[in-house]
Design a protein around this motif. Structure first.
Motif, short mmCIF file in Angstrom:
data_model
loop_
_atom_site.label_atom_id
_atom_site.label_comp_id
_atom_site.label_asym_id
_atom_site.label_seq_id
_atom_site.Cartn_x
_atom_site.Cartn_y
_atom_site.Cartn_z
N VAL A 138 5.40 -8.29 -0.84
CA VAL A 138 6.11 -8.99 -1.92
C VAL A 138 5.70 -10.44 -1.81
CG1 VAL A 138 8.36 -9.48 -2.94
CG2 VAL A 138 7.98 -7.33 -1.72
N LYS A 139 4.87 -10.93 -2.75
CA LYS A 139 4.12 -12.15 -2.47
C LYS A 139 4.07 -13.08 -3.68
CE LYS A 139 -0.08 -9.47 -3.40
NZ LYS A 139 -1.41 -9.05 -2.93
N ASN A 140 4.15 -14.37 -3.38
CA ASN A 140 4.01 -15.41 -4.37
C ASN A 140 3.77 -16.73 -3.64
OD1 ASN A 140 3.93 -16.71 -6.88
ND2 ASN A 140 5.62 -15.48 -7.67
N ARG A 141 3.56 -17.80 -4.37
CA ARG A 141 3.44 -19.12 -3.73
C ARG A 141 3.73 -20.20 -4.76
NH1 ARG A 141 -2.34 -17.80 -3.46
NH2 ARG A 141 -3.52 -18.97 -5.04
N ARG A 142 3.88 -21.42 -4.25
CA ARG A 142 4.15 -22.57 -5.11
C ARG A 142 3.13 -22.64 -6.25
NH1 ARG A 142 4.81 -26.16 0.02
NH2 ARG A 142 7.07 -26.31 0.27
N GLY A 143 3.64 -22.95 -7.43
CA GLY A 143 2.77 -23.13 -8.59
C GLY A 143 2.65 -21.91 -9.46
N LYS A 144 2.85 -20.71 -8.89
CA LYS A 144 2.69 -19.49 -9.68
C LYS A 144 3.96 -19.11 -10.44
CE LYS A 144 -1.25 -17.13 -7.74
NZ LYS A 144 -1.80 -15.83 -7.31
N SER A 145 5.11 -19.60 -10.00
CA SER A 145 6.40 -19.41 -10.67
C SER A 145 6.78 -17.93 -10.75
CB SER A 145 6.39 -20.05 -12.06
OG SER A 145 5.58 -19.32 -12.96
N GLY A 146 7.80 -17.64 -11.58
CA GLY A 146 8.24 -16.27 -11.78
C GLY A 146 9.22 -15.80 -10.73
N TYR A 147 9.76 -14.62 -10.96
CA TYR A 147 10.71 -14.02 -10.04
C TYR A 147 10.24 -12.63 -9.64
CZ TYR A 147 12.24 -11.56 -14.27
OH TYR A 147 12.27 -10.79 -15.42
N ILE A 148 10.58 -12.23 -8.44
CA ILE A 148 10.40 -10.85 -7.96
C ILE A 148 11.72 -10.44 -7.34
CG2 ILE A 148 9.04 -9.30 -6.51
CD1 ILE A 148 6.83 -11.37 -6.45
N GLU A 149 12.41 -9.45 -7.93
CA GLU A 149 13.75 -9.12 -7.47
C GLU A 149 14.05 -7.64 -7.68
OE1 GLU A 149 16.22 -11.69 -9.82
OE2 GLU A 149 15.99 -10.48 -11.64
N ASP A 150 15.03 -7.17 -6.93
CA ASP A 150 15.50 -5.78 -7.02
C ASP A 150 14.35 -4.81 -6.75
OD1 ASP A 150 18.15 -6.53 -7.66
OD2 ASP A 150 17.54 -6.89 -9.72
N ILE A 151 13.75 -4.97 -5.57
CA ILE A 151 12.63 -4.13 -5.12
C ILE A 151 13.11 -3.31 -3.93
CG2 ILE A 151 10.22 -4.09 -4.43
CD1 ILE A 151 10.68 -5.55 -7.11
N VAL A 152 12.86 -2.01 -3.95
CA VAL A 152 13.29 -1.12 -2.86
C VAL A 152 12.09 -0.31 -2.36
CG1 VAL A 152 14.74 0.83 -2.21
CG2 VAL A 152 15.64 -0.93 -3.75
N TYR A 153 11.86 -0.37 -1.04
CA TYR A 153 10.93 0.52 -0.36
C TYR A 153 11.77 1.46 0.50
CZ TYR A 153 7.19 -2.80 -1.57
OH TYR A 153 6.31 -3.62 -2.25
N ASP A 154 11.65 2.77 0.29
CA ASP A 154 12.52 3.72 0.96
C ASP A 154 11.71 4.91 1.48
OD1 ASP A 154 14.94 5.11 1.71
OD2 ASP A 154 14.69 6.32 -0.09
N ALA A 155 11.98 5.30 2.73
CA ALA A 155 11.42 6.52 3.32
C ALA A 155 9.89 6.52 3.27
CB ALA A 155 11.99 7.76 2.63
N CYS A 156 9.29 5.47 3.82
CA CYS A 156 7.84 5.35 3.85
C CYS A 156 7.36 5.22 5.30
CB CYS A 156 7.38 4.13 3.05
SG CYS A 156 7.72 4.23 1.28
N THR A 157 6.13 5.68 5.54
CA THR A 157 5.54 5.67 6.87
C THR A 157 4.16 5.03 6.81
OG1 THR A 157 6.71 7.67 7.56
CG2 THR A 157 4.73 7.11 8.78
N LEU A 158 3.88 4.14 7.79
CA LEU A 158 2.57 3.51 7.88
C LEU A 158 2.02 3.65 9.29
CD1 LEU A 158 1.29 0.14 6.53
CD2 LEU A 158 1.16 0.55 8.98
N VAL A 159 0.77 4.12 9.39
CA VAL A 159 0.02 4.09 10.64
C VAL A 159 -1.32 3.45 10.35
CG1 VAL A 159 -1.05 5.41 12.49
CG2 VAL A 159 1.13 6.17 11.54
N ASN A 160 -1.58 2.28 10.95
CA ASN A 160 -2.86 1.59 10.75
C ASN A 160 -3.65 1.61 12.05
OD1 ASN A 160 -4.98 -0.05 9.92
ND2 ASN A 160 -3.88 -1.93 10.38
N ARG A 161 -4.78 2.28 12.04
CA ARG A 161 -5.68 2.29 13.19
C ARG A 161 -7.07 1.78 12.78
NH1 ARG A 161 -1.44 2.39 15.05
NH2 ARG A 161 -0.52 3.88 16.50
N ASN A 162 -7.14 1.05 11.68
CA ASN A 162 -8.42 0.53 11.20
C ASN A 162 -8.49 -0.97 11.51
OD1 ASN A 162 -10.67 -0.30 9.78
ND2 ASN A 162 -10.18 0.83 7.93
N PRO A 163 -9.34 -1.39 12.44
CA PRO A 163 -9.38 -2.81 12.82
C PRO A 163 -9.84 -3.73 11.70
CG PRO A 163 -11.19 -1.59 13.84
CD PRO A 163 -10.29 -0.57 13.23
#
Length: 514
Positions: free
Chosen positions: A363-388
């Motif tokens: 969930v990403k933004n920075r100064r100057g780009k403005s706008g809103y990001i809200e009411d975001i849900v990540y549920d029941a997810c799995t991550l395995v990263n083995r890629n360097p």
């Protein structure tokens, strides 16, 4: 419990259904006119073999592990469409397996003629074979169906993709046409791309040629604009010069069982692309991406909504989006932003598996780009990263990643600047029932601005391991419940792989994914 049957995903012989997840449910049973017709562990399904122009009542019931019915949805009526009218483009004289300029012109002209002549409710069918062509422009009230073994492949020549203006990284710019497009400025309704064939954008060749051209920006593989009622099912889209699938200003969009592969060629080799997103819903609403696979060089999915003053002036947010039962490979997971000037809200990412991706959600933004990001849900997810290859940088700092200083080399996290229309807002973000394992980045990284903190973060039932711990800076109203973080650096990961029985949140070292 609510059952959804999106109108755009109802054809003459099939329909997509999805429903609310019921905590504790073991299986979901789908009933048609009171008769059991299917069972699913997941919260979506494609029902095939229906008859044209028939009305049915559908209902879904959730059952507990002991076999008892927990809850059920109201019955939802649905009527299949009338039989489709099919135009076979292959029978019109397409030439397969050649890419000389004359063949490209011939195939492009025949395909475009078939598309332009397709009547309302009709289908242009492409039979098995690889057909090299230039840019094609679809319209509303039609289906493009690629049969098994059918490949539409972009030519080697950027001249076959004449530039026109459409949104590029959040701003209206001149870009090379995509392989599959809708015409700029035209409003469309009810457009479908279906079948088990492939749209191949030839990015390995066109990426460098378009990048080096002063004429226009790189093209996507598919760009569908200004469409109400868009359905993609079954197809494979691969090897884009830039982003792979880019819906812009679309509403009521369903993608089911599609495969998006970009950043690697048909032989699995990287072709040097950068900014190679998979799917980018851009100022789109009522979007469902279901039961699909996305492999990307960059964001696998990135929800966007315009950039800078232009994004605010257009003012079309991305909202009411569901991403569920999907698999993500490589890249950077399911992202919100960073182009979000018109706003992003009400997004659910649920029951997804991330393999060798750096992040579940950015969930990403920075100064100057403005706008809103809200009411975001990540549920029941799995991550395995083995890629360097996918490791911490200024662009991605954590597997669970919320950042208002995105892409900043040395952000000042102490001294506030004045708040104005360009100051972004991030709030009400939830990660729950998440499992993360990566030796190449922080498990959790949350960073707001000193002048506008991230507001309202919920971390619940998180079991994570990574090279560093949990970092939270400039965030208010943070709620953490049952959060566990372990350290697993690259050396620790190597040791675990050579020590049978070593502990991990995913089991012993003997069972760690490759």
């Amino acid at each position: 419990m609510i059952l959804y049957i999106p109108k755009e995903a109802v054809t003459d012989t099939s329909a997509v259904l999805y429903w609310d997840k019921v905590p504790g449910a073991d299986v979901y049973r789908i009933y048609r006119d009171g008769e059991l017709v299917a069972e699913r562990k997941e919260t979506d399904g494609l029902l095939e073999g229906l008859k044209p122009a028939e009305r049915h009542l559908f209902q879904v019931k959730a059952f507990a592990p002991d076999g008892s019915c927990m809850v059920w949805s109201p019955e939802v009526p649905m009527t299949t469409e009338a039989p489709e009218q099919v135009i076979s483009a292959a029978n019109a004289g397409l030439i397969p397996d050649r890419k000389d300029p004359e063949t490209v012109r011939h195939n492009t002209q025949l395909l475009q003629k078939a598309i332009d002549g397709c009547p309302a409710g009709g289908t242009v069918r492409v039979d098995a074979g690889q057909y090299v062509c230039g840019a094609l422009f679809l319209h509303g009230e039609m289906t493009l169906r690629l049969e098994e073994g059918a490949v539409l492949k972009a030519s080697d020549d950027p001249a076959d993709f004449p530039p026109f203006e459409y949104r590029y990284e959040g701003i209206l710019q001149k870009n090379f046409a995509c392989l599959i497009n809708t015409r700029p400025g035209v409003q469309n309704r009810n457009l479908r791309i279906t079948g088990s064939g492939t749209i191949h954008a030839n990015g390995k060749v066109l990426f460098r040629k378009e990048l080096d051209s002063p004429e226009a920006n790189r093209s996507n593989a598919v760009c569908i604009q200004n469409t109400e009622g868009l359905y993609l099912e079954g197809i494979t889209i691969r090897e884009a010069p830039f982003w792979c699938l880019h819906p812009i200003f679309c509403s009521h969009v369903t993608m089911y069982g599609i495969h998006v592969i970009t950043g690697r060629d048909e032989n699995g080799a990287d072709y040097g692309q950068f900014n190679g997103d998979g799917i980018d819903p851009d100022s789109c609403s009522y979007v469902a991406i279901l039961n699909s696979e996305i492999e990307s060089q960059d964001d696998c999915i990135a929800v966007k909504a315009g950039r800078y003053d232009e994004g605010r002036r257009v003012g079309i947010p991305s909202e009411h989006i569901r991403i569920s039962n999907c698999q993500f490979f490589r890249g950077f997971g399911a992202a919100m932003g960073s182009e979000s000037s018109a706003g992003i809200r009400d997004v659910l990412v649920q029951d997804c598996i991330f393999t060798d991706s750096f992040s579940i959600g950015a969930v990403k933004n920075r100064r100057g780009k403005s706008g809103y990001i809200e009411d975001i849900v990540y549920d029941a997810c799995t991550l395995v990263n083995r890629n360097p290859k996918y490791r911490e940088s200024k662009w991605f700092r954590g597997a669970i990643y919320i950042d208002q200083t995105y892409g900043t080399d040395h952000p000042d996290l102490v001294h506030p600047v004045p708040v104005d229309d360009n100051t972004p807002y991030i709030g009400r973000i939830t990660f729950r029932n998440i499992r993360v394992s990566t030796p190449y980045g922080k498990p959790i990284y949350i960073c707001g601005l000193p002048e506008r903190h991230i507001d309202g973060i919920t971390l619940e039932n998180i079991d994570a391991e990574g090279k560093d711990g949990c970092i939270i800076i400039n965030a208010d109203h943070v709620r953490m419940s049952n959060v566990s973080v372990r350290l697993i650096g690259e050396e620790r990961e190597r040791q675990m792989r050579t020590a049978p029985g070593a502990s991990s949140i995913f089991g012993t070292a003997d069972t760690l994914p490759a």
